[in-house]
Design an enzyme around this catalytic site. Structure first.
Site, PDB file in Angstrom:
ATOM      1  N   GLY A   1       0.820  -1.215   0.000  1.00 48.07           N
ATOM      2  CA  GLY A   1       0.000   0.000   0.000  1.00 48.07           C
ATOM      3  C   GLY A   1       0.852   1.264   0.000  1.00 48.07           C
ATOM      4  O   GLY A   1       0.365   2.340   0.366  1.00 48.07           O
ATOM      5  N   GLY A   2       2.093   1.157  -0.457  1.00 52.84           N
ATOM      6  CA  GLY A   2       3.023   2.297  -0.436  1.00 52.84           C
ATOM      7  C   GLY A   2       2.770   3.334  -1.515  1.00 52.84           C
ATOM      8  O   GLY A   2       3.469   4.349  -1.568  1.00 52.84           O
TER       9      GLY A   2
ATOM     10  N   ILE B   1      -0.591   7.557   3.239  1.00 56.16           N
ATOM     11  CA  ILE B   1       0.332   7.396   4.379  1.00 56.16           C
ATOM     12  C   ILE B   1       1.485   6.456   4.019  1.00 56.16           C
ATOM     13  O   ILE B   1       2.630   6.671   4.438  1.00 56.16           O
ATOM     14  CB  ILE B   1      -0.404   6.880   5.632  1.00 56.16           C
ATOM     15  CG1 ILE B   1      -1.661   7.699   5.913  1.00 56.16           C
ATOM     16  CG2 ILE B   1       0.523   6.924   6.850  1.00 56.16           C
ATOM     17  CD1 ILE B   1      -2.581   7.097   6.967  1.00 56.16           C
TER      18      ILE B   1
ATOM     19  N   LEU C   1      -2.520  -0.305  -6.988  1.00 57.57           N
ATOM     20  CA  LEU C   1      -2.907   0.935  -7.690  1.00 57.57           C
ATOM     21  C   LEU C   1      -4.416   0.983  -7.921  1.00 57.57           C
ATOM     22  O   LEU C   1      -4.902   0.996  -9.060  1.00 57.57           O
ATOM     23  CB  LEU C   1      -2.137   1.133  -9.004  1.00 57.57           C
ATOM     24  CG  LEU C   1      -0.612   1.232  -8.874  1.00 57.57           C
ATOM     25  CD1 LEU C   1       0.031   1.437 -10.239  1.00 57.57           C
ATOM     26  CD2 LEU C   1      -0.204   2.365  -7.933  1.00 57.57           C
TER      27      LEU C   1
ATOM     28  N   ILE D   1      -2.297  -7.569  -2.614  1.00 56.23           N
ATOM     29  CA  ILE D   1      -1.828  -8.347  -1.458  1.00 56.23           C
ATOM     30  C   ILE D   1      -2.570  -9.680  -1.334  1.00 56.23           C
ATOM     31  O   ILE D   1      -2.066 -10.608  -0.717  1.00 56.23           O
ATOM     32  CB  ILE D   1      -1.916  -7.560  -0.119  1.00 56.23           C
ATOM     33  CG1 ILE D   1      -3.356  -7.094   0.166  1.00 56.23           C
ATOM     34  CG2 ILE D   1      -0.930  -6.404  -0.107  1.00 56.23           C
ATOM     35  CD1 ILE D   1      -3.539  -6.572   1.592  1.00 56.23           C
TER      36      ILE D   1
ATOM     37  N   THR E   1      -6.445   1.233  12.709  1.00 51.83           N
ATOM     38  CA  THR E   1      -7.179   2.493  12.886  1.00 51.83           C
ATOM     39  C   THR E   1      -7.901   2.551  14.229  1.00 51.83           C
ATOM     40  O   THR E   1      -8.335   1.514  14.750  1.00 51.83           O
ATOM     41  CB  THR E   1      -8.210   2.641  11.742  1.00 51.83           C
ATOM     42  OG1 THR E   1      -9.102   3.705  12.038  1.00 51.83           O
ATOM     43  CG2 THR E   1      -9.045   1.380  11.554  1.00 51.83           C
ATOM     44  N   ASP E   2      -8.082   3.765  14.736  1.00 52.55           N
ATOM     45  CA  ASP E   2      -8.867   3.933  15.978  1.00 52.55           C
ATOM     46  C   ASP E   2     -10.331   3.560  15.781  1.00 52.55           C
ATOM     47  O   ASP E   2     -11.065   3.363  16.755  1.00 52.55           O
ATOM     48  CB  ASP E   2      -8.745   5.369  16.518  1.00 52.55           C
ATOM     49  CG  ASP E   2      -9.224   6.455  15.562  1.00 52.55           C
ATOM     50  OD1 ASP E   2      -9.683   6.133  14.451  1.00 52.55           O
ATOM     51  OD2 ASP E   2      -9.128   7.641  15.943  1.00 52.55           O
ATOM     52  N   GLU E   3     -10.776   3.451  14.516  1.00 48.98           N
ATOM     53  CA  GLU E   3     -12.192   3.138  14.272  1.00 48.98           C
ATOM     54  C   GLU E   3     -12.559   1.729  14.732  1.00 48.98           C
ATOM     55  O   GLU E   3     -13.739   1.420  14.868  1.00 48.98           O
ATOM     56  CB  GLU E   3     -12.539   3.332  12.795  1.00 48.98           C
ATOM     57  CG  GLU E   3     -12.392   4.781  12.375  1.00 48.98           C
ATOM     58  CD  GLU E   3     -13.119   5.140  11.092  1.00 48.98           C
ATOM     59  OE1 GLU E   3     -13.988   4.379  10.658  1.00 48.98           O
ATOM     60  OE2 GLU E   3     -12.803   6.206  10.547  1.00 48.98           O
TER      61      GLU E   3
ATOM     62  N   TYR F   1     -16.043  -0.711   6.768  1.00 46.24           N
ATOM     63  CA  TYR F   1     -14.597  -0.402   6.783  1.00 46.24           C
ATOM     64  C   TYR F   1     -13.974  -0.839   8.101  1.00 46.24           C
ATOM     65  O   TYR F   1     -13.021  -1.620   8.124  1.00 46.24           O
ATOM     66  CB  TYR F   1     -14.361   1.103   6.559  1.00 46.24           C
ATOM     67  CG  TYR F   1     -12.962   1.545   6.957  1.00 46.24           C
ATOM     68  CD1 TYR F   1     -11.854   1.163   6.216  1.00 46.24           C
ATOM     69  CD2 TYR F   1     -12.747   2.334   8.105  1.00 46.24           C
ATOM     70  CE1 TYR F   1     -10.569   1.535   6.599  1.00 46.24           C
ATOM     71  CE2 TYR F   1     -11.477   2.714   8.484  1.00 46.24           C
ATOM     72  CZ  TYR F   1     -10.384   2.316   7.730  1.00 46.24           C
ATOM     73  OH  TYR F   1      -9.108   2.676   8.113  1.00 46.24           O
TER      74      TYR F   1
ATOM     75  N   LYS G   1     -11.400  -3.980   9.076  1.00 42.56           N
ATOM     76  CA  LYS G   1     -10.085  -3.661   9.659  1.00 42.56           C
ATOM     77  C   LYS G   1      -9.922  -4.399  10.996  1.00 42.56           C
ATOM     78  O   LYS G   1      -8.841  -4.880  11.319  1.00 42.56           O
ATOM     79  CB  LYS G   1      -9.925  -2.147   9.876  1.00 42.56           C
ATOM     80  CG  LYS G   1      -9.759  -1.320   8.619  1.00 42.56           C
ATOM     81  CD  LYS G   1      -8.451  -1.571   7.875  1.00 42.56           C
ATOM     82  CE  LYS G   1      -7.240  -0.994   8.586  1.00 42.56           C
ATOM     83  NZ  LYS G   1      -6.004  -1.182   7.766  1.00 42.56           N
TER      84      LYS G   1
ATOM     85  N   ARG H   1     -24.089  10.684   7.360  1.00 44.35           N
ATOM     86  CA  ARG H   1     -23.583   9.344   7.025  1.00 44.35           C
ATOM     87  C   ARG H   1     -24.306   8.311   7.893  1.00 44.35           C
ATOM     88  O   ARG H   1     -24.405   8.517   9.119  1.00 44.35           O
ATOM     89  CB  ARG H   1     -22.082   9.351   7.321  1.00 44.35           C
ATOM     90  CG  ARG H   1     -21.397   8.008   7.238  1.00 44.35           C
ATOM     91  CD  ARG H   1     -19.947   8.115   7.710  1.00 44.35           C
ATOM     92  NE  ARG H   1     -19.070   8.696   6.706  1.00 44.35           N
ATOM     93  CZ  ARG H   1     -17.770   8.977   6.916  1.00 44.35           C
ATOM     94  NH1 ARG H   1     -17.201   8.740   8.087  1.00 44.35           N
ATOM     95  NH2 ARG H   1     -17.032   9.492   5.957  1.00 44.35           N
ATOM     96  N   PRO H   2     -24.795   7.193   7.315  1.00 45.59           N
ATOM     97  CA  PRO H   2     -25.441   6.168   8.161  1.00 45.59           C
ATOM     98  C   PRO H   2     -24.452   5.610   9.188  1.00 45.59           C
ATOM     99  O   PRO H   2     -23.289   5.354   8.864  1.00 45.59           O
ATOM    100  CB  PRO H   2     -25.833   5.073   7.166  1.00 45.59           C
ATOM    101  CG  PRO H   2     -25.779   5.698   5.819  1.00 45.59           C
ATOM    102  CD  PRO H   2     -24.795   6.814   5.894  1.00 45.59           C
ATOM    103  N   GLY H   3     -24.908   5.428  10.434  1.00 47.75           N
ATOM    104  CA  GLY H   3     -24.059   4.825  11.478  1.00 47.75           C
ATOM    105  C   GLY H   3     -22.861   5.682  11.861  1.00 47.75           C
ATOM    106  O   GLY H   3     -21.851   5.170  12.362  1.00 47.75           O
TER     107      GLY H   3
END
Ligand code: NAD
Ligand code: DAU
Length: 335
Positions: free
Chosen positions: A7-8, A12, A34, A59, A123-125, A147, A151, A270-272
């Protein structure tokens, strides 16, 4: 170190590759599919650096992963590769399941077979929303969106490879990043470009949702720090120094760009939608990392970067992104 950075070609991941090549003298092989968010423009300044290689592939494709490992002989895999936009996960979750579940599994198998260290960028999510206080690494996992749920699944798979096979794996969970090269579907670059181009500024719901902003170079350095100093099997949170409500961020962008307050447009929520994220970084701070960039300064620099780098974003705003924007917001961007 020799690193495989999956994912480079993203926001990030390319920032991390740049820092590791230039500040640490690492060799970096990027493996990237890509997707719409992965762009060779994000690392075009790195292709002449000694030690940089790019392998185009997914990946979840064991052949592509084997080719990238053969090309770079890495000691560690750092996995940024992901579908990253919550709104897209609500509209079309399919690629999120494939990349996060199957892709992470294929990388973990490769790390196990080849005896490589492994770092999962998370992620903090995964913790869900918090009205008061901050999340730490022991907080329960309560993801809200496709998402964050996928994760979370990837994180649990990584943890299982440590517990079951003894794979030396660590997880680093970040809060909301901002900075140069961020795809304009995300709040800050979307608002900067809409402000600069005279488009409306679409605020979800009441705009009082709070995010914990971290500059991408601070998060990239935290990941490097965890890779070098973290204990296998551990999770490390890396949150930014500042929390701010979305509407306050948008007002800062209006001030920095000279846009009009009348461009603000309150739209359907946004839902949720998670109300607030807040992350305690005490554990990674104890390893010696701390964020360097204050939100006020980083945001001003980010606005300046987008102003000065239209070559980077104009092809996005005149390409497929226009169709995405129409589907998501029910209106067109200015030509
Ligand atoms: P991004 O969308 O800018 O980049 C993602 C990259 O992954 C792209 O280059 C894309 O082509 C690549 N990719 C996607 N699917 C792939 C696949 N199947 N195989 C190979 N490559 C694939 O994302 P970002 O904002 O740079 O996020 C990077 C990582 O950091 C993600 O894992 C994300 O969950 C995590 N993260 C992001 C934030 C944030 O605020 N942006 C915060 C915390 C954690
Ligand atoms: O917290 C870390 C996460 O931050 C990362 O894991 C994700 O990959 C990243 O996309 C980000 O998720 P968010 O959903 O918080 O980011 P986004 O930029 O989509 O939205 C930030 C806030 O702004 C959120 O409360 C929704 C709101 N928003 C967003 C957009 C795109 C709006 O009000 N209007 C918009 O048009």
């Amino acid at each position: 170190m020799k690193l495989l950075v999956c994912g480079g070609a993203g926001f990030i991941g390319s920032t991390f590759a740049r820092l590791r090549l230039r500040e640490q003298g690492d060799a970096v092989t990027v493996l990237d599919k890509l997707t719409y968010a992965g762009r060779e423009e994000n690392f075009q300044d790195l292709t002449e650096e000694p030690g940089f290689r790019f392998v185009h592939g997914a990946i979840e494709d064991p052949g592509a992963v084997a080719a990238a490992i053969a090309a770079g002989s890495p000691e560690a895999i750092v996995n940024f590769a992901a579908e990253t936009h919550v709104d897209r996960s609500i509209a079309e979750p399919d690629a999120f399941v494939r990349t996060h579940a199957l892709g992470t599994y294929v990388l973990l198998e490769a790390a196990r077979e080849q005896g490589l260290r492994y770092l999962q960028v998370s992620t903090d999510e995964v913790y869900g929303s918090i009205d008061v206080g901050t999340f730490n690494e022991d907080s329960p996992l309560r993801p809200s969106s496709p998402y964050s749920a996928t994760k979370t699944g990837a994180d649990l798979l990584v943890a299982s490879y440590f517990h079951t096979y003894g794979l030396p794996a660590v997880i680093c969970r970040g809060s909301n990043n901002y900075g140069p090269y961020q795809y304009p579907e995300k709040l800050i670059p979307l608002m900067i470009l809409n402000a600069l181009n005279g488009d409306s500024l679409p605020v979800y719901g009441d705009g009082m949702q709070v995010r914990n902003w971290i500059h991408s170079t601070d998060f990239a350095r935290a990941i490097g720090h965890v890779l070098e100093h973290g204990d296998p099997g551990e999770v490390y949170n890396a949150g930014g120094p500042d929390e701010e409500a979305n509407i306050a961020v948008i007002r800062r962008i209006i001030d920095l760009t000279g846009a009009e307050e009348s461009q603000i447009d309150y739209v359907t929520d946004r839902p949720g939608h998670d109300r607030r994220y807040s992350l305690s970084s005490e554990k990674v701070r104890a390893l010696g990392w701390a964020p360097n960039v204050r939100f006020e300064d980083g945001l001003a620099e980010t606005v300046a970067w987008y102003r000065e780098n239209a070559w980077w974003w104009e092809p996005i705003r005149s390409g497929d992104y226009r169709g995405y924007y129409e589907r998501q917001y029910g209106r067109s961007l200015q030509p």
